[in-house]
Each structure stands twice: as structure tokens, then as C-alpha cells.
Enzyme design. Structure first.
Site, PDB file in Angstrom:
ATOM      1  CB  THR A  82      -1.054   0.117   1.148  1.00  0.00           C
ATOM      2  OG1 THR A  82      -1.646  -1.202   1.107  1.00  0.00           O
ATOM      3  CG2 THR A  82      -1.894   1.136   1.245  1.00  0.00           C
ATOM      4  CD  GLU A  83       2.922   3.889   3.978  1.00  0.00           C
ATOM      5  OE1 GLU A  83       3.273   4.668   3.150  1.00  0.00           O
ATOM      6  OE2 GLU A  83       2.425   3.874   4.998  1.00  0.00           O
TER       7      GLU A  83
END
Length: 196
Positions: A82-83
Site C-alpha cells: 500500500t505504501e
């Protein structure tokens, strides 16, 4: 009454005569044992309990950090996806750097000298998540604190009043539950409710 369970004895080195105790032996949540549903190729090595979407090069790094800091490997992997989508050279417009998207001040606080070193960044990410999990005692709150900062979460005891943070938490929880990347669904279709 059953006797207390003793720690598992597992070989630490290739020599069969040297044994030692390890934390969480055989636990899929830290990257050992059978793969999770929708998970890896079935190999039995370090990181085999991770989902198939985790690049092979990062599997051992995630598993080691998860075991060292006693944080779920799937949680760490979902965060990294996600990051930065596992990009060790990622830079955000807000100034976050590397695979785990550390802000310079946070990187310095955790002794991360090079946020573009994936092994060091993943280890620092696991250490930070352990602290946040201890502080907030809930995965959604710890994730929100990672994204928005502990102060924002502490102030409202919620997943922060920011839609970006709520989407971030929802996306990671969906990945952890084997739902794949929810892409454009966002918090509108996947709701995270925090109850006291």
C-alpha cells in the site's frame, strides 16, 4: 490441568547437533509454515507464509523483521504494498521515502540512516508497528497512526478524521484478509468501524 507448553526446539544451524529456542517457530503469521489462502507457491523457506503478491526478494526481509519484532508478516507486506508497491526508491509528495515511506524525522528516530535500503526500512517499519500496536492495542488504530501520526489517532481514538487514512486502513485490512488490492473501492465500499 495440562502442563505448561514448552517452547519448540528447532535447529538453528545446518549441523544437526546445534539446537536453540526461537520465537514463534512454525507460525505462518511471521512467514513460516504453510502458505495462507491465496498465498505463495508452497515453498517451505523463510517467507513462505506470505501471499503470492509479495515479491520473492522481499519475502525473507519481511519474515525476519516480523519474527524479530513479533509483528505479523502479512500485516507488514500489506503495508509495503500500500505504501510503495514494494518500490525501494519511492518518494511521496509529502516527503516520505523508500519502500516503507518513512518521513525523515521518523526515520531518524528509528535509526534508519538510509530509507532506500529495503532491509533496514522493513526492519524499522516492523519496529515502529510493534510500538504502535502496543500503544493503540488494535491493528486499525496502529495503521492509522502509521499513516496520519500517533497524535491524530490519540486525539480522536479513531482511525483519524482523514479520508485518506481511512482508505489506507481499509486497503491494508482487505489485503490482509485475502481480498486483493481493492483499488478504487476505497472506504465507500469497505468500511472499517472501530468500537470501544
Amino acid at each position: 490441568m495440562l502442563p505448561p507448553r514448552r517452547p519448540a526446539h528447532v535447529p538453528r544451524y545446518a549441523c544437526s547437533w546445534h539446537y536453540g529456542y526461537v520465537r514463534n517457530p512454525g507460525t505462518a503469521s511471521v512467514g513460516y509454515g504453510a502458505a495462507r489462502p491465496g498465498g505463495g507457491s508452497g515453498d517451505r523457506g523463510l517467507g513462505s507464509g506470505l501471499p503470492s503478491w509479495v515479491p520473492a526478494v522481499y519475502r525473507p526481509m519481511i519474515a525476519r523483521a516480523a519474527q524479530r519484532w513479533n509483528v505479523g508478516a502479512v500485516l507488514l507486506a500489506a503495508q509495503l504494498r500500500t505504501e510503495s508497491n514494494f518500490n525501494p526508491h519511492a518518494r511521496s509528495s509529502a516527503g516520505a521515502l523508500g519502500i516503507a515511506q518513512f518521513m525523515p524525522g521518523t526515520a531518524q528516530e528509528y535509526g534508519l540512516h538510509d530509507p532506500f535500503d529495503p532491509a533496514a526500512a522493513i526492519d524499522a517499519q516492523a519496529r515502529l508497528m510493534r510500538r504502535l500496536l502496543q500503544q493503540f492495542a488494535a491493528v486499525p488504530l496502529a495503521l492509522a497512526a502509521y499513516n496520519a501520526g500517533p497524535g491524530a489517532v490519540q486525539a480522536c481514538r479513531c482511525a483519524a478524521p482523514y479520508s485518506e487514512t481511512r482508505d489506507y486502513v481499509a486497503r491494508i485490512l482487505a489485503l490482509m484478509l485475502g481480498q486483493g488490492d481493492i483499488g478504487g473501492l476505497g472506504a465507500a465500499q469497505l468500511t472499517v468501524r472501530l468500537v470501544r
